[in-house]
Design a protein around this motif. Structure first.
Motif, PDB file in Angstrom:
ATOM      1  N   VAL A 269      63.543 -70.777  82.698  1.00 36.22           N
ATOM      2  CA  VAL A 269      63.198 -71.899  83.561  1.00 36.22           C
ATOM      3  C   VAL A 269      62.503 -72.962  82.713  1.00 36.22           C
ATOM      4  N   HIS A 270      63.222 -74.039  82.454  1.00 31.66           N
ATOM      5  CA  HIS A 270      62.709 -75.127  81.612  1.00 31.66           C
ATOM      6  C   HIS A 270      62.281 -76.281  82.514  1.00 31.66           C
ATOM      7  N   LEU A 271      61.015 -76.291  82.884  1.00 28.02           N
ATOM      8  CA  LEU A 271      60.504 -77.301  83.814  1.00 28.02           C
ATOM      9  C   LEU A 271      60.481 -78.688  83.163  1.00 28.02           C
ATOM     10  N   PRO A 272      60.586 -79.746  83.962  1.00 24.22           N
ATOM     11  CA  PRO A 272      60.590 -81.111  83.415  1.00 24.22           C
ATOM     12  C   PRO A 272      59.248 -81.470  82.793  1.00 24.22           C
ATOM     13  N   ASP A 273      59.300 -82.261  81.731  1.00 28.97           N
ATOM     14  CA  ASP A 273      58.059 -82.733  81.119  1.00 28.97           C
ATOM     15  C   ASP A 273      57.686 -84.095  81.702  1.00 28.97           C
ATOM     16  N   ASN A 274      56.581 -84.663  81.237  1.00 26.03           N
ATOM     17  CA  ASN A 274      56.084 -85.935  81.792  1.00 26.03           C
ATOM     18  C   ASN A 274      57.096 -87.063  81.643  1.00 26.03           C
ATOM     19  N   CYS A 275      57.769 -87.095  80.507  1.00 29.81           N
ATOM     20  CA  CYS A 275      58.757 -88.152  80.263  1.00 29.81           C
ATOM     21  C   CYS A 275      59.906 -88.053  81.253  1.00 29.81           C
ATOM     22  N   GLU A 276      60.400 -86.835  81.466  1.00 29.34           N
ATOM     23  CA  GLU A 276      61.530 -86.646  82.377  1.00 29.34           C
ATOM     24  C   GLU A 276      61.154 -86.973  83.813  1.00 29.34           C
ATOM     25  N   VAL A 277      59.948 -86.600  84.206  1.00 30.21           N
ATOM     26  CA  VAL A 277      59.500 -86.908  85.568  1.00 30.21           C
ATOM     27  C   VAL A 277      59.470 -88.416  85.791  1.00 30.21           C
ATOM     28  N   CYS A 278      58.831 -89.138  84.887  1.00 26.71           N
ATOM     29  CA  CYS A 278      58.721 -90.593  85.042  1.00 26.71           C
ATOM     30  C   CYS A 278      60.085 -91.268  84.975  1.00 26.71           C
ATOM     31  N   LYS A 279      60.961 -90.756  84.116  1.00 25.59           N
ATOM     32  CA  LYS A 279      62.301 -91.331  83.968  1.00 25.59           C
ATOM     33  C   LYS A 279      63.055 -91.319  85.294  1.00 25.59           C
ATOM     34  N   PHE A 280      63.081 -90.158  85.953  1.00 25.34           N
ATOM     35  CA  PHE A 280      63.882 -90.044  87.175  1.00 25.34           C
ATOM     36  C   PHE A 280      63.175 -90.660  88.384  1.00 25.34           C
TER      37      PHE A 280
ATOM     38  N   LYS B  54      57.840 -82.211  93.155  1.00 25.21           N
ATOM     39  CA  LYS B  54      56.396 -82.059  93.330  1.00 25.21           C
ATOM     40  C   LYS B  54      55.616 -82.971  92.391  1.00 25.21           C
ATOM     41  N   ARG B  55      56.069 -83.063  91.162  1.00 21.55           N
ATOM     42  CA  ARG B  55      55.365 -83.899  90.185  1.00 21.55           C
ATOM     43  C   ARG B  55      55.604 -85.382  90.451  1.00 21.55           C
ATOM     44  N   CYS B  56      56.710 -85.693  91.095  1.00 19.97           N
ATOM     45  CA  CYS B  56      56.951 -87.064  91.531  1.00 19.97           C
ATOM     46  C   CYS B  56      55.903 -87.469  92.556  1.00 19.97           C
ATOM     47  N   ASP B  57      55.615 -86.579  93.503  1.00 19.35           N
ATOM     48  CA  ASP B  57      54.601 -86.864  94.525  1.00 19.35           C
ATOM     49  C   ASP B  57      53.256 -87.207  93.876  1.00 19.35           C
ATOM     50  N   VAL B  58      52.891 -86.447  92.850  1.00 18.96           N
ATOM     51  CA  VAL B  58      51.616 -86.671  92.161  1.00 18.96           C
ATOM     52  C   VAL B  58      51.633 -88.003  91.408  1.00 18.96           C
ATOM     53  N   LEU B  59      52.745 -88.275  90.720  1.00 16.47           N
ATOM     54  CA  LEU B  59      52.851 -89.506  89.931  1.00 16.47           C
ATOM     55  C   LEU B  59      52.774 -90.744  90.815  1.00 16.47           C
ATOM     56  N   VAL B  60      53.504 -90.735  91.920  1.00 13.34           N
ATOM     57  CA  VAL B  60      53.521 -91.897  92.818  1.00 13.34           C
ATOM     58  C   VAL B  60      52.132 -92.160  93.387  1.00 13.34           C
ATOM     59  N   GLU B  61      51.445 -91.110  93.740  1.00 15.48           N
ATOM     60  CA  GLU B  61      50.097 -91.281  94.283  1.00 15.48           C
ATOM     61  C   GLU B  61      49.134 -91.798  93.212  1.00 15.48           C
ATOM     62  N   GLN B  62      49.255 -91.282  92.002  1.00 16.41           N
ATOM     63  CA  GLN B  62      48.348 -91.652  90.923  1.00 16.41           C
ATOM     64  C   GLN B  62      48.587 -93.071  90.419  1.00 16.41           C
ATOM     65  N   TYR B  63      49.839 -93.514  90.429  1.00 20.36           N
ATOM     66  CA  TYR B  63      50.179 -94.826  89.860  1.00 20.36           C
ATOM     67  C   TYR B  63      50.668 -95.812  90.929  1.00 20.36           C
TER      68      TYR B  63
ATOM     69  N   THR C 103      68.153 -75.391  95.887  1.00 20.83           N
ATOM     70  CA  THR C 103      67.411 -76.224  94.935  1.00 20.83           C
ATOM     71  C   THR C 103      66.777 -75.345  93.864  1.00 20.83           C
ATOM     72  N   SER C 104      66.984 -75.703  92.617  1.00 17.89           N
ATOM     73  CA  SER C 104      66.460 -74.911  91.506  1.00 17.89           C
ATOM     74  C   SER C 104      64.957 -75.098  91.363  1.00 17.89           C
ATOM     75  N   ALA C 105      64.335 -74.208  90.616  1.00 17.78           N
ATOM     76  CA  ALA C 105      62.894 -74.299  90.364  1.00 17.78           C
ATOM     77  C   ALA C 105      62.554 -75.580  89.602  1.00 17.78           C
ATOM     78  N   GLU C 106      63.452 -75.978  88.706  1.00 16.41           N
ATOM     79  CA  GLU C 106      63.215 -77.187  87.909  1.00 16.41           C
ATOM     80  C   GLU C 106      63.235 -78.441  88.778  1.00 16.41           C
ATOM     81  N   VAL C 107      64.214 -78.524  89.690  1.00 13.77           N
ATOM     82  CA  VAL C 107      64.317 -79.690  90.566  1.00 13.77           C
ATOM     83  C   VAL C 107      63.163 -79.717  91.566  1.00 13.77           C
ATOM     84  N   SER C 108      62.769 -78.551  92.054  1.00 17.57           N
ATOM     85  CA  SER C 108      61.624 -78.479  92.969  1.00 17.57           C
ATOM     86  C   SER C 108      60.356 -78.978  92.272  1.00 17.57           C
ATOM     87  N   ASP C 109      60.191 -78.590  91.014  1.00 18.40           N
ATOM     88  CA  ASP C 109      59.029 -79.037  90.254  1.00 18.40           C
ATOM     89  C   ASP C 109      59.090 -80.535  89.995  1.00 18.40           C
ATOM     90  N   LEU C 110      60.288 -81.047  89.770  1.00 19.42           N
ATOM     91  CA  LEU C 110      60.482 -82.483  89.560  1.00 19.42           C
ATOM     92  C   LEU C 110      60.016 -83.269  90.777  1.00 19.42           C
TER      93      LEU C 110
END
Length: 247
Positions: free
Chosen positions: A28-39, A150-159, A141-148
């Motif tokens: 399970v290769h979860l997305p990194d910060n760059c990939e999260v922000c990109k998508f 969840k981290r989108c929710d955090v990024l949008v709120e933070q920025y 939905t894969s674990a990677e996409v689910s994590d993507l």
């Protein structure tokens, strides 16, 4: 057993073996910060493009005590549009699938992966495909996409303030550059932002476009030949077998 079936059974064994030998952390290769922000930025740009085509006007006269309200405003410039995009952008990421046959950020993409598309095709032909993952879960939905997501929710709120600044005064600048390079990933690795997927297989759009191009060229040559035959007084006739005969 056909060669195709044998090949995919070998692939299945290899995939299962890799999952067991490498362990969950490697598989399970979860997305990194760059990939999260990109998508997030990609889907946000798409959402703003989609909602920017309307000519709707919002009436802001709410009948206050003095009967004075704010003047009407175009939806495309309204706070409502901004709020609606931010509320729905992360949910759009659930439309993505994991394409394990691709590397880097390109492994996240919409549509069924090449691997699962082939496996579904085998199942539809009656082949018994055995995998560690039950058939009923192939499209989950894969674990990677689910994590993507969840981290989108955090990024949008933070920025949110940064995105709002772009929306209200910096839309001439690309959102990925403004949000990711200048803020979220400032001073960090941004290599994934430059990664692009180029289809190369026969069934991909690039191959289909090339096939159409060649087909048009063949049709053009055929038309020229028929015109030359007409000028020479030779009229083509199609027989039942589809071949040309001369009268």
């Amino acid at each position: 057993m056909t060669s195709v079936t044998r090949f995919w059974l070998l692939v299945t064994v290899a995939v299962a073996g890799r999952a067991k030998n490498d362990g969950d952390d490697e598989w399970v290769h979860l997305p990194d910060n760059c990939e999260v922000c990109k998508f997030v930025s990609i889907e946000m740009k798409s959402a703003f493009d989609e909602t920017g085509k309307t000519k709707e006007v919002i009436d802001r006269n709410y009948r206050f005590i003095d009967s004075k309200g704010a003047p009407p405003i175009k939806y495309v410039k309204s706070d409502l549009r901004f709020i609606e995009v931010l509320e729905n952008v992360c949910h759009r990421l659930l439309e993505y699938n994991l394409h394990k046959e691709r590397s880097g950020s390109n492994r996240f993409a919409k549509g069924m992966s090449e691997t699962f598309s082939t496996l579904h095709g085998l199942v539809n032909k009656g082949v018994n495909v055995v995998m560690d993952i039950p058939y009923e879960l192939w499209n989950e939905t894969s674990a990677e996409v689910s994590d993507l997501k969840k981290r989108c929710d955090v990024l949008v709120e933070q920025y949110e303030d940064v995105i709002e600044d772009w929306y209200k005064g910096n839309q001439e600048e690309d959102l990925t550059t403004y949000l990711c390079e200048k803020h979220v990933l400032k001073g960090k690795d941004t290599a994934c932002l430059k990664e692009e997927w180029t289809p190369k297989r026969k069934g991909d759009q690039a191959a289909i476009a090339e096939k159409k191009k060649k087909s048009k060229a063949v049709d053009s040559k055929k038309k020229v030949k028929e015109e030359e035959e007409e000028e020479e007084g030779v009229q083509p006739q199609v027989s039942l077998s589809g071949t040309k005969t001369e009268l």
